[in-house]
Write an enzyme that holds these catalytic residues in place. Structure first.
Site, PDB file in Angstrom:
ATOM      1  N   LYS A  84       0.869  -1.301  -0.097  1.00 33.33           N
ATOM      2  CA  LYS A  84      -0.106   0.081  -0.185  1.00 33.33           C
ATOM      3  C   LYS A  84       0.957   1.321  -0.093  1.00 33.33           C
ATOM      4  CE  LYS A  84      -4.017   1.938   2.285  1.00 33.33           C
ATOM      5  NZ  LYS A  84      -4.796   1.904   3.653  1.00 33.33           N
ATOM      6  N   SER A 159      -9.971   2.589   2.710  1.00 36.00           N
ATOM      7  CA  SER A 159      -8.902   3.259   2.059  1.00 36.00           C
ATOM      8  C   SER A 159      -8.074   2.409   1.312  1.00 36.00           C
ATOM      9  CB  SER A 159      -8.113   4.463   2.753  1.00 36.00           C
ATOM     10  OG  SER A 159      -7.176   3.538   3.795  1.00 36.00           O
ATOM     11  N   SER A 183      -9.769   0.022   7.239  1.00 38.40           N
ATOM     12  CA  SER A 183      -9.221  -0.003   5.833  1.00 38.40           C
ATOM     13  C   SER A 183      -8.624  -1.293   5.216  1.00 38.40           C
ATOM     14  CB  SER A 183      -8.295   1.375   5.821  1.00 38.40           C
ATOM     15  OG  SER A 183      -8.953   2.614   5.850  1.00 38.40           O
TER      16      SER A 183
END
EC number: 6.3.5.7
Length: 513
Positions: A84, A159, A183
């Site tokens: 990420k 997210s 998330s």
């Protein structure tokens, strides 16, 4: 136009790839190239990646050479992994999905990234995310939204939608994410993947671009519970560079998952349904509720003791979270000041002062959701309002922790749906922040309490054919229990379906353009 699958190798789990690599049935170069080919073929539609590594094949080749020379390597050596974009990587840009950090290359790796490299995994690239991890759909990325591999018109959650979409679309066997209010777990739920938020402090946050320091936690995203456990074993453990890192001696999460996969651990297990998180008060999609009720029935049939527990303070969790998070975000993002690193914008007219350059830079570099939360957080921390807002939210946080303690006194694990709905259509909630915030209603309490949580697939919703996720929660420090029970439930549900859920994913065979 359709794009065929590139290689049978991308169908394999990380554990299966690792076994074949260890036996020298395949090379890391072959495994890495298969995933790079998949990314090249489908990521134009999905947009899971913001940056694909220029060094992946070179890294894979070095690992193959060391294995051929007889060097002892780690269990996952040569397996590709996605990262990420919230995590610092010295050889790739780290933007946290924001224009204010566009092109920024940190001078160091985050601890978890360094541990991936130390275990000889192969970083494939950086995955898309909501800007500074603020969002539940990956539509707030400054670089455009990610699309759900099950239906390209829908969001992959947020997210960390880039990591969950990459894993679900077979662009990577597993990935790293971060979970501040859900998330990792919420995107896993809506993409049919597995996502784990470890106990707060169980995995280093050093080098993770901070959103809310008391809530953020790095964790794994995968297609199986065992793969998540294997990745957790690599990244977990004490880090002296992180002042919040726990000094606990952690057991092997992979060993716990392998015990659970035998399916023996459900008989006599005490499982509690959290009344406030089960959709009884409405707001949950009918298909989500149906699959959850079926899973509860399956657990009972397998010999688990299922009870219901009440956690009345959970009613205030979303409100408390959206005071604590913006307050901490406003403080953390103060460093994005145009002076030390990142974007710098000159004011169009008038004198050039530090204050005016900072204002112009933050106006141009931050998106609407980030600005909204900074303003809210600054207000909550301001003189005259601190006690009424931020202080009160912290008191609610204590009540939530107490409710969890009472619940765990009655049960080994708690369960709920991991998200109240399946993936919603792109664009439908961007203009409605409150509705977007409520997508994390079941996941937020775990972050406020610092306990570990896991999302695993529990079937497809009958009304739209999209994935539904089950959330498991365990007491703080009991991550191994989470993996053991998660693997047992995964085995139970996979046997009930007769196949892996992701074998039904439309992108297993092709992508419709």
């Amino acid at each position: 136009m359709s794009v065929p699958i590139q290689s049978e190798l991308i169908r394999l789990s990380a554990a299966e790839l690792a076994a074949k690599l260890s036996a020298r049935e395949i090379s890391s170069v072959e495994a890495t190239q298969a995933h790079l080919d998949r990314i090249a073929a489908v990521d134009g539609d999905i947009h899971a990646f913001l940056h694909v590594s220029d060094h992946a094949l070179e890294t894979a080749n070095r690992i193959d050479e060391r294995r051929a020379a007889g060097e002892q390597l780690g269990e996952l050596a040569g397996v590709p992994v996605a990262i990420k974009d919230v995590l610092a990587t010295e050889d790739m840009p780290s933007t946290s999905g924001s224009k204010i950090l566009e092109g920024w290359r940190p001078p160091y790796d985050a601890t978890v990234v360094a541990r991936l490299r130390g275990a000889d995994l192969v970083p494939l690239g950086k995955t898309n995310m909501d800007e500074f991890a603020m969002g539940s759909s990956t539509e707030h990325s400054a670089y455009g939204p990610t699309h759900n591999p099950w239906d390209l018109s829908r969001t992959p959650g947020g997210s960390g939608g880039g990591s969950s979409a990459a894993v679900s679309a077979f662009e990577a066997p597993f990935a790293l994410g971060s979970d501040t209010g859900g998330s990792i777990r919420q995107p896993a739920a809506v993409t049919g993947s597995v996502g784990v938020k470890p106990t707060y402090g169980g995995v280093s946050r050093y080098g993770a671009i901070a959103l809310a320091s008391s809530l953020d936690q790095v964790g794994p995203v995968s297609r199986t519970v065992l793969d998540a456990a294997l990745l957790h074993d690599v990244i977990g453990g004490h880090d002296p560079l992180d002042s919040t890192s726990l000094t606990d001696a952690w057991p092997s999460m992979a060993a716990a998952a392998r015990r659970g996969a035998t399916g023996e651990g459900l008989k006599g297990l005490k499982v509690a349904v959290v009344k406030e998180l089960s959709g009884e008060s409405g707001g949950f999609q009918a298909g989500v509720k149906q699959r959850f009720d079926e899973t509860v029935a399956a657990l009972t049939a397998a010999g688990a003791e299922v009870i219901e527990v009440a956690a009345p303070s959970f009613e205030y969790a979303v409100a408390a979270y959206y005071l604590i998070l913006p307050a901490e975000a406003s403080s953390n993002l103060a460093r994005m000041d145009s002076v030390r690193f990142g974007l710098r914008v000159q004011p169009e007219r008038g004198p050039v002062t530090v204050e005016r350059v900072m204002s112009a830079t933050r106006d141009a570099g931050f998106g609407a959701e980030v600005k909204r939360r900074i303003i809210l957080g600054t207000y909550a921390l301001s003189a005259g309002y601190y006690d009424a807002y931020y202080g009160s939210a912290q008191k609610v946080r204590t009540l939530i922790q107490q409710d969890f303690a009472k619940a765990f006194a009655q049960a080994d694990v708690l369960i709920s749906p991991a998200a109240p709905t399946t993936a919603f259509e792109l664009g439908t909630l961007v203009g409605d922040p409150l509705a977007m915030y409520l997508n994390d209603v079941t996941t937020i309490p775990a972050n406020l309490a610092g306990i570990p949580g896991m999302a695993i697939p529990m079937g497809l919703a009958p009304e739209d054919g999209l994935p539904v996720g089950l959330q498991l929660l365990a007491p703080a420090h009991e991550d191994a229990r989470l993996y053991e029970v998660g693997a047992a439930i995964e085995t139970l549900l996979t046997d009930a379906w007769g196949h892996s859920l992701l074998s039904q994913a439309p992108l297993l065979t092709e992508v419709a353009r």
